[in-house]
Every structure is written in C-alpha cells, then in structure tokens.
Motif scaffolding. Structure first.
Motif, mmCIF file in Angstrom:
data_model
loop_
_atom_site.group_PDB
_atom_site.id
_atom_site.type_symbol
_atom_site.label_atom_id
_atom_site.label_comp_id
_atom_site.label_asym_id
_atom_site.label_seq_id
_atom_site.Cartn_x
_atom_site.Cartn_y
_atom_site.Cartn_z
ATOM 1 N N ASP A 25 0.826 -1.220 0.000
ATOM 2 C CA ASP A 25 0.000 0.000 0.000
ATOM 3 C C ASP A 25 0.855 1.262 0.000
ATOM 4 O OD1 ASP A 25 -2.371 -1.436 -0.054
ATOM 5 O OD2 ASP A 25 -2.426 -1.623 2.140
ATOM 6 N N GLY A 26 1.962 1.261 0.738
ATOM 7 C CA GLY A 26 2.835 2.427 0.770
ATOM 8 C C GLY A 26 3.498 2.677 -0.569
ATOM 9 N N PHE A 27 3.914 1.599 -1.247
ATOM 10 C CA PHE A 27 4.528 1.769 -2.565
ATOM 11 C C PHE A 27 3.485 2.211 -3.590
ATOM 12 C CE2 PHE A 27 6.503 -0.011 -6.519
ATOM 13 C CZ PHE A 27 7.535 0.905 -6.583
ATOM 14 N N ALA A 28 2.266 1.682 -3.472
ATOM 15 C CA ALA A 28 1.185 2.110 -4.370
ATOM 16 C C ALA A 28 0.902 3.593 -4.169
ATOM 17 C CB ALA A 28 -0.073 1.288 -4.118
ATOM 18 N N SER A 29 0.917 4.045 -2.932
ATOM 19 C CA SER A 29 0.703 5.465 -2.645
ATOM 20 C C SER A 29 1.832 6.311 -3.218
ATOM 21 C CB SER A 29 0.602 5.674 -1.134
ATOM 22 O OG SER A 29 0.503 7.034 -0.831
ATOM 23 N N TYR A 30 3.065 5.815 -3.122
ATOM 24 C CA TYR A 30 4.213 6.528 -3.701
ATOM 25 C C TYR A 30 4.059 6.662 -5.212
ATOM 26 C CZ TYR A 30 8.963 7.166 -5.481
ATOM 27 O OH TYR A 30 10.061 7.609 -6.166
ATOM 28 N N LEU A 31 3.611 5.591 -5.871
ATOM 29 C CA LEU A 31 3.428 5.638 -7.316
ATOM 30 C C LEU A 31 2.312 6.611 -7.707
ATOM 31 C CD1 LEU A 31 3.667 1.852 -8.243
ATOM 32 C CD2 LEU A 31 5.378 3.618 -8.668
ATOM 33 N N GLN A 32 1.308 6.705 -6.860
ATOM 34 C CA GLN A 32 0.154 7.537 -7.169
ATOM 35 C C GLN A 32 0.384 9.003 -6.834
ATOM 36 O OE1 GLN A 32 -3.348 6.240 -5.113
ATOM 37 N NE2 GLN A 32 -4.564 6.468 -6.969
ATOM 38 N N ASN A 33 1.083 9.266 -5.767
ATOM 39 C CA ASN A 33 1.207 10.632 -5.270
ATOM 40 C C ASN A 33 2.652 11.106 -5.280
ATOM 41 O OD1 ASN A 33 -1.562 10.646 -4.614
ATOM 42 N ND2 ASN A 33 -1.095 9.524 -2.740
ATOM 43 N N GLY A 34 3.248 11.203 -6.446
ATOM 44 C CA GLY A 34 4.590 11.758 -6.537
ATOM 45 C C GLY A 34 4.548 13.253 -6.252
ATOM 46 N N ASN A 35 5.664 13.920 -6.476
ATOM 47 C CA ASN A 35 5.704 15.370 -6.285
ATOM 48 C C ASN A 35 4.658 16.071 -7.143
ATOM 49 O OD1 ASN A 35 7.774 15.012 -4.516
ATOM 50 N ND2 ASN A 35 9.386 15.527 -5.983
ATOM 51 N N ASP A 36 4.416 15.513 -8.301
ATOM 52 C CA ASP A 36 3.408 16.061 -9.202
ATOM 53 C C ASP A 36 2.428 14.932 -9.521
ATOM 54 O OD1 ASP A 36 1.879 17.278 -11.110
ATOM 55 O OD2 ASP A 36 3.523 17.684 -12.503
ATOM 56 N N PRO A 37 1.260 14.894 -8.860
ATOM 57 C CA PRO A 37 0.328 13.773 -9.069
ATOM 58 C C PRO A 37 -0.099 13.581 -10.521
ATOM 59 C CG PRO A 37 -0.314 15.053 -7.154
ATOM 60 C CD PRO A 37 0.799 15.809 -7.836
ATOM 61 N N SER A 38 0.014 14.606 -11.335
ATOM 62 C CA SER A 38 -0.366 14.437 -12.735
ATOM 63 C C SER A 38 0.614 13.524 -13.470
ATOM 64 C CB SER A 38 -0.441 15.798 -13.433
ATOM 65 O OG SER A 38 0.849 16.383 -13.511
ATOM 66 N N LEU A 39 1.835 13.368 -12.926
ATOM 67 C CA LEU A 39 2.821 12.500 -13.552
ATOM 68 C C LEU A 39 2.775 11.076 -13.007
ATOM 69 C CD1 LEU A 39 5.894 14.886 -13.621
ATOM 70 C CD2 LEU A 39 4.417 14.265 -15.521
ATOM 71 N N GLY A 40 2.160 10.881 -11.863
ATOM 72 C CA GLY A 40 2.095 9.552 -11.246
ATOM 73 C C GLY A 40 1.057 8.668 -11.923
ATOM 74 N N PHE A 41 0.970 7.471 -11.433
ATOM 75 C CA PHE A 41 -0.022 6.535 -11.942
ATOM 76 C C PHE A 41 -1.351 6.804 -11.254
ATOM 77 C CE2 PHE A 41 4.026 4.376 -12.493
ATOM 78 C CZ PHE A 41 3.912 3.875 -13.777
ATOM 79 N N GLU A 42 -2.429 6.688 -11.996
ATOM 80 C CA GLU A 42 -3.745 6.882 -11.403
ATOM 81 C C GLU A 42 -4.430 5.552 -11.145
ATOM 82 O OE1 GLU A 42 -6.192 9.601 -13.520
ATOM 83 O OE2 GLU A 42 -4.620 11.101 -13.663
ATOM 84 N N ARG A 43 -4.204 4.595 -12.000
ATOM 85 C CA ARG A 43 -4.874 3.305 -11.870
ATOM 86 C C ARG A 43 -3.843 2.194 -11.780
ATOM 87 N NH1 ARG A 43 -9.101 3.167 -16.677
ATOM 88 N NH2 ARG A 43 -7.589 1.588 -17.195
ATOM 89 N N PHE A 44 -4.255 1.095 -11.253
ATOM 90 C CA PHE A 44 -3.459 -0.135 -11.191
ATOM 91 C C PHE A 44 -2.194 -0.005 -10.351
ATOM 92 C CE2 PHE A 44 -5.469 -0.180 -15.479
ATOM 93 C CZ PHE A 44 -6.435 -1.138 -15.196
ATOM 94 N N THR A 45 -2.161 0.951 -9.415
ATOM 95 C CA THR A 45 -0.949 1.113 -8.615
ATOM 96 C C THR A 45 -0.710 -0.084 -7.701
ATOM 97 O OG1 THR A 45 -2.180 2.404 -6.983
ATOM 98 C CG2 THR A 45 -0.979 3.628 -8.665
ATOM 99 N N LYS A 46 -1.756 -0.696 -7.215
ATOM 100 C CA LYS A 46 -1.585 -1.868 -6.351
ATOM 101 C C LYS A 46 -1.037 -3.049 -7.152
ATOM 102 C CE LYS A 46 -3.544 -3.843 -2.309
ATOM 103 N NZ LYS A 46 -4.435 -3.568 -1.233
ATOM 104 N N VAL A 47 -1.537 -3.229 -8.356
ATOM 105 C CA VAL A 47 -1.052 -4.307 -9.222
ATOM 106 C C VAL A 47 0.413 -4.067 -9.583
ATOM 107 C CG1 VAL A 47 -1.338 -5.401 -11.480
ATOM 108 C CG2 VAL A 47 -3.348 -4.778 -10.143
ATOM 109 N N ILE A 48 0.746 -2.836 -9.915
ATOM 110 C CA ILE A 48 2.133 -2.498 -10.243
ATOM 111 C C ILE A 48 3.031 -2.726 -9.027
ATOM 112 C CG2 ILE A 48 3.690 -0.616 -10.905
ATOM 113 C CD1 ILE A 48 1.330 0.522 -12.551
ATOM 114 N N SER A 49 2.549 -2.378 -7.847
ATOM 115 C CA SER A 49 3.329 -2.566 -6.623
ATOM 116 C C SER A 49 3.606 -4.043 -6.367
ATOM 117 C CB SER A 49 2.587 -1.982 -5.426
ATOM 118 O OG SER A 49 2.384 -0.622 -5.586
ATOM 119 N N ILE A 50 2.576 -4.864 -6.502
ATOM 120 C CA ILE A 50 2.745 -6.305 -6.295
ATOM 121 C C ILE A 50 3.690 -6.880 -7.343
ATOM 122 C CG2 ILE A 50 1.561 -8.539 -6.326
ATOM 123 C CD1 ILE A 50 -0.892 -7.045 -5.150
ATOM 124 N N ALA A 51 3.477 -6.514 -8.598
ATOM 125 C CA ALA A 51 4.333 -7.030 -9.678
ATOM 126 C C ALA A 51 5.790 -6.619 -9.477
ATOM 127 C CB ALA A 51 3.820 -6.525 -11.024
#
Length: 160
Positions: A25-51
């Motif tokens: 969950d913490g890594f998914a949050s990192y992927l979603q909420n970078g310094n600029d949320p428009s550049l981060g991932f919006e969907r599938f962050t949990k799947v990307i984190s697990i993978a």
C-alpha cells in the motif's frame, strides 16, 4: 550474487513492509502521489506494486541461486529502468544523479549490473558455441581426445 541479494531485499521491503520498506500500500501510494500527481499513476498502482515486488524478490532469489539467470536479470533491468524513468519524471528538477537528492544512482547501478549479467551470459554461450566440443563438455561432462588435444594439450598430457 550481490545484485540478487539487493534485489530480493528490496522486493521483501515492497511486498511485506519490513526493514523500513513501504509495503504494497505504501509503494502504491508513492506511485500515485509523486511530487506532481499528474505525472504519477492513477490506476493499477496496487497491481504495479505487487508485480514490482514479486519481480524484485523472485528475480533476486533466482540470481542468488543461479536459476534462469538471464531471465532474472532481464526482470531486474525492466524494474530498474522503470524505477529510473519514474524518478526522473517525478523529481521535477531534471536529471538528478545522487541518491541523497532523490536521484537515480542506485537504480542505474543495479540496471547496469543486470545488463552486465546478461552480456556475460551471452558471451559465455557464444564462446561455448564457437569452441567446438564445449557444448558436449557442458552437457555430458566429457570431451573427446581430439578436442582436448586441440584446446588443452598440457592438461591432456598431465592426464595421460
């Protein structure tokens, strides 16, 4: 072996959240909420984190054990290339190299180490094919007398 241990440790951090790691969950949050949320991932962050965690842990374990080494190293290349590109796009201040500035030196080090593992494997296979008889030595554990005479005369004389 060191590359495998480091990758596996980071995979454990991402998957289980131990050793100061973020967990899934913490890594998914990192992927979603970078310094600029428009550049981060919006969907599938949990799947990307697990993978990412599975590839790091599994690939690292395979490198340590020497199982399917080029495939494990290719997984490491993919994860580290993605991590490098993600960091470069989300840091926001251009190319930042050093780790203390949230740079990419660690990711690049593992990336190039994994590429070196793949290249050494390719070189080893090429050398085995180029030197006639070496495939037989690798698969059966024996060489012919003619092969030993052409390639290792000193060794053959010591045996005889």
């Amino acid at each position: 072996m060191a590359v495998g241990v480091i990758l596996a440790a980071h995979g454990i951090q991402k998957l289980f959240g131990i050793w100061g790691g973020p967990g899934i969950d913490g890594f998914a949050s990192y992927l979603q909420n970078g310094n600029d949320p428009s550049l981060g991932f919006e969907r599938f962050t949990k799947v990307i984190s697990i993978a990412t965690g599975v590839v790091e842990l599994g690939g690292g374990a395979m490198l340590v054990l020497g199982l399917l080494t080029p495939i494990a190293a290719a997984g490491a290349v993919g994860v580290m290339l993605s991590a490098t590109l993600f960091k470069l796009t989300t840091v926001g201040s251009g190319f930042v190299f050093f780790a203390q500035d949230n740079g990419v030196e660690f990711e690049l080090l593992l990336l190039f180490a994994a590429v070196a593992i793949i290249l050494i494997f390719i070189l080893h296979v090429y050398a085995a094919i180029w030197t006639r008889g070496t495939i037989r030595a690798m698969t059966r554990g024996t060489v012919t007398g003619g092969w030993a005479w052409r390639h290792h005369r000193k060794w053959l004389r010591e045996l005889a």
